[in-house]
Write a protein that holds these residues in place. Structure first.
Motif, short mmCIF file in Angstrom:
data_model
loop_
_atom_site.label_atom_id
_atom_site.label_comp_id
_atom_site.label_asym_id
_atom_site.label_seq_id
_atom_site.Cartn_x
_atom_site.Cartn_y
_atom_site.Cartn_z
N GLU A 48 0.81 -1.21 0.00
CA GLU A 48 0.00 0.00 0.00
C GLU A 48 0.85 1.27 0.00
O GLU A 48 0.35 2.35 0.33
CB GLU A 48 -0.95 -0.01 1.19
N GLY A 49 2.13 1.14 -0.31
CA GLY A 49 2.92 2.36 -0.49
C GLY A 49 4.15 2.47 0.36
O GLY A 49 4.93 3.43 0.21
N ARG A 50 4.39 1.55 1.27
CA ARG A 50 5.58 1.55 2.12
C ARG A 50 5.64 2.74 3.07
O ARG A 50 4.81 3.63 3.03
CB ARG A 50 6.86 1.49 1.29
N ASN A 51 6.66 2.68 3.93
CA ASN A 51 6.91 3.76 4.91
C ASN A 51 5.66 4.05 5.74
O ASN A 51 5.32 5.19 6.02
CB ASN A 51 7.39 5.02 4.19
N ARG A 52 5.00 2.97 6.15
CA ARG A 52 3.78 3.09 6.95
C ARG A 52 3.62 1.82 7.81
O ARG A 52 4.39 0.87 7.66
CB ARG A 52 2.57 3.28 6.05
#
Length: 574
Positions: free
Chosen positions: A558-562
């Protein structure tokens, strides 16, 4: 042959059977037969001048009954051999054996007669039971028995017995079976003034027997129970192979005793020789031992040290002998430690444990020490022996092995093994306290690109800096563990609210957004975090780790860094 006893304890006492010199042989025999004794003292005006025994009866001429009317002085033994009443039974047995006599007069300190000592007395009272229980009858039978025909005359048989020094013979009475004729039968015959007769009329029947393989104690008990002094010995075929009496038992026991004594002396000599060899070997072992050895007296004053002691501590024997082991003290142990040590020594006789000591150079070292109390035959402590080895390097090696077994070699944080142990413990604690527990699965975004473009050394440095940033975001009781590569697990025990878990996740995301500076390179990497919760997402170690892993891959997609929660119904934050 047992504990020595004075012969006064085992001799015949009471009224001593006596008669005057002019008493006839027949009357003397009658008195002996009436009282069932084996000897009579011959006196002259109250003074003992001789002794006549059952064995002496064999020397009489039974062909002429008139002989029985002669004075007993003509057949008595003189002088009378005597022993002091204080002599021990063992010495008396030796005197009987050496003289070939069967009776001794026992006198008191004034020289007055107080009793008669016979071989039977010794056999019954000299403590022969241990020998008699352990030996078989065949061991005490000296030779085959003398066998005579029942139709032989008494005179012929007594002469035959006298020539062969026999105290009994087996009488073959043909159809009436076997019987026995003894010295006592001769005395009874003389007492009746009977003319010469055939021995089958005097023989005692039936012949009492004992088996060759029976223990001697059984034979002795039969003699006592039947109040007789001879038994016939038979083999497995029922054949008579010998006669056994108290005399044979006593002689056999003495020989057994001498054999045992000879064997004991030989064993002692062998033991002494072996002891000398063992002592020499022990000295060589002590001298060449790699273990330090120290021996003190009961007052804990050093008496001996071996070369290994000097090598391990730096102190020579001359420097420590006569001094207290306190000179090695490190000062790292309190009085309670030494109190427990001495309590163990006093209670169990030994102490074993680890102790810090100090070398002559002042260097501290850890030793494995065993102290043993050495006691004498009465159980009193006479010395203490201490054996020790330097285990300082062993302990360091153990710490290194433990580090490799439970911690990541690069980052120094716990590995999977230690993580699972801590997580299992945290689950049990959370269950008891009914508290929230969170597991975070962290993965660095684009870490593979760093390794491929800048090299593994830079990648390793990045992981070290990343580990430091994560630790700064965690509490003291939280755990950061590396599973391998760029995969990490964060264990958050005792969380009160879900919002607290999210707060930690936010701090981790923010901390990893800052660029890393490595070898002049500015590196930007993010991190994806998956979160699982106890007990909602799992109740076991593997369920919680797997759930966090799945949630981490959702965060990457879903986009990383989360971060993402494993449970889809739980409120999520982007």
């Amino acid at each position: 042959m047992g504990q020595p006893l004075p012969i006064s304890r085992i001799m015949h006492t009471g009224v001593l059977l006596q008669c005057e010199l002019d008493t006839t042989i027949a009357n003397a025999a009658a008195r002996m037969s009436e009282t069932s004794v084996s000897s009579i003292l011959i006196t002259d005006g109250g003074t003992v001048v001789g002794i006549w025994t059952e064995h002496d009866a064999l020397a009489i001429d039974f062909t002429d009954p008139e002989t029985f009317q002669q004075p007993v002085s003509t057949v008595m033994s003189s002088p009378v051999l005597s022993l002091p009443e204080t002599l021990d039974a063992g010495e008396a047995a030796v005197r009987l054996r050496d003289t070939g006599k069967r009776h001794f007069l026992v006198t008191n300190s004034s020289g007055k007669p107080v009793g008669i000592l016979s071989q039977t007395d010794l056999a019954l009272n000299q403590g022969l039971e241990p020998y008699l229980r352990l030996r078989e009858v065949r061991a005490a039978v000296p030779r085959p028995p003398l066998v005579v025909r029942g139709d032989q005359s008494l005179a012929e048989v007594t002469s035959y017995m006298h020539r062969h020094h026999a105290d009994a013979v087996v009488v073959d009475c043909d159809e009436e079976g076997l019987g026995i004729l003894t010295e006592r039968d001769m005395v009874r015959f003389i007492a009746r003034h009977t003319s010469n007769t055939l021995v089958n009329e005097l023989a005692t029947r039936p012949l009492l027997t004992v088996n060759e393989e029976d223990p001697l104690i059984h034979a002795r008990d039969l003699l006592i129970d039947h109040r007789i002094r001879h038994l016939a010995v038979v083999n497995q075929l029922g054949e008579v192979t010998g006669l056994i009496g108290y005399h044979d038992m006593l002689t056999s026991a003495e020989q057994m005793y001498l054999d045992d004594l000879r064997e004991a002396l030989e064993q002692r000599d062998q033991a002494l020789a072996k002891s000398r060899r063992t002592l020499q070997l022990a000295e060589r072992v002590i001298e060449s031992s790699f273990e330090g050895i120290m021996v003190t007296d009961k007052d804990v004053c050093i008496e001996f040290v071996n070369p290994a002691f000097t090598q391990l501590t730096g102190y020579t024997a001359e420097e420590v002998i006569g001094r207290s082991p306190d000179l090695l003290s490190s000062g790292r142990h309190d009085s309670e430690f030494y109190r427990r040590m001495w309590n163990s020594l006093e209670t169990h006789g030994y102490w074993r444990g680890e102790i810090w000591n100090r070398r002559k150079t002042g260097e501290l070292y850890l030793e494995l020490l065993t102290i043993t109390a050495i006691t004498d035959d009465d159980g009193n402590t006479t010395h203490y022996a201490g054996l020790f080895t330097d285990i300082t390097q062993n302990r360091r090696n153990e710490e290194q092995i433990r580090q490799l077994a439970y911690y990541d070699a690069l980052t120094g944080v716990p590995n999977r093994r230690l993580l699972e142990d801590r997580l299992e413990h945290a689950i049990r604690h959370a269950h008891r306290k009914e508290m929230l527990l969170a597991v975070m699965f962290m993965d660095l975004d684009r870490f593979k690109e760093v390794n491929d473009t800048l090299g593994h050394a830079v990648g390793d440095d990045l992981l070290l800096q990343f580990t430091t940033r994560v630790k700064d975001c965690l509490r003291e009781d939280d755990t950061l563990a590396r599973l391998g590569g760029d995969e990490f697990i964060v264990l958050l025990p005792e969380m009160e609210r879900l919002s607290d878990v999210f707060a930690v996740a936010d701090r981790l995301i923010e901390a990893n957004k800052r660029p890393y500076q490595i070898n002049g390179n500015q590196i930007n990497v993010g991190s994806s975090i998956g979160i699982s919760l106890y007990p909602e997402d799992g109740t076991t170690v593997q369920e919680l780790i797997n759930g966090a892993d799945i949630a981490m891959y959702r965060a990457k997609r879903e986009g990383r860094n989360r971060y993402k929660l494993f449970a889809p119904h739980t409120v999520e934050s982007a």
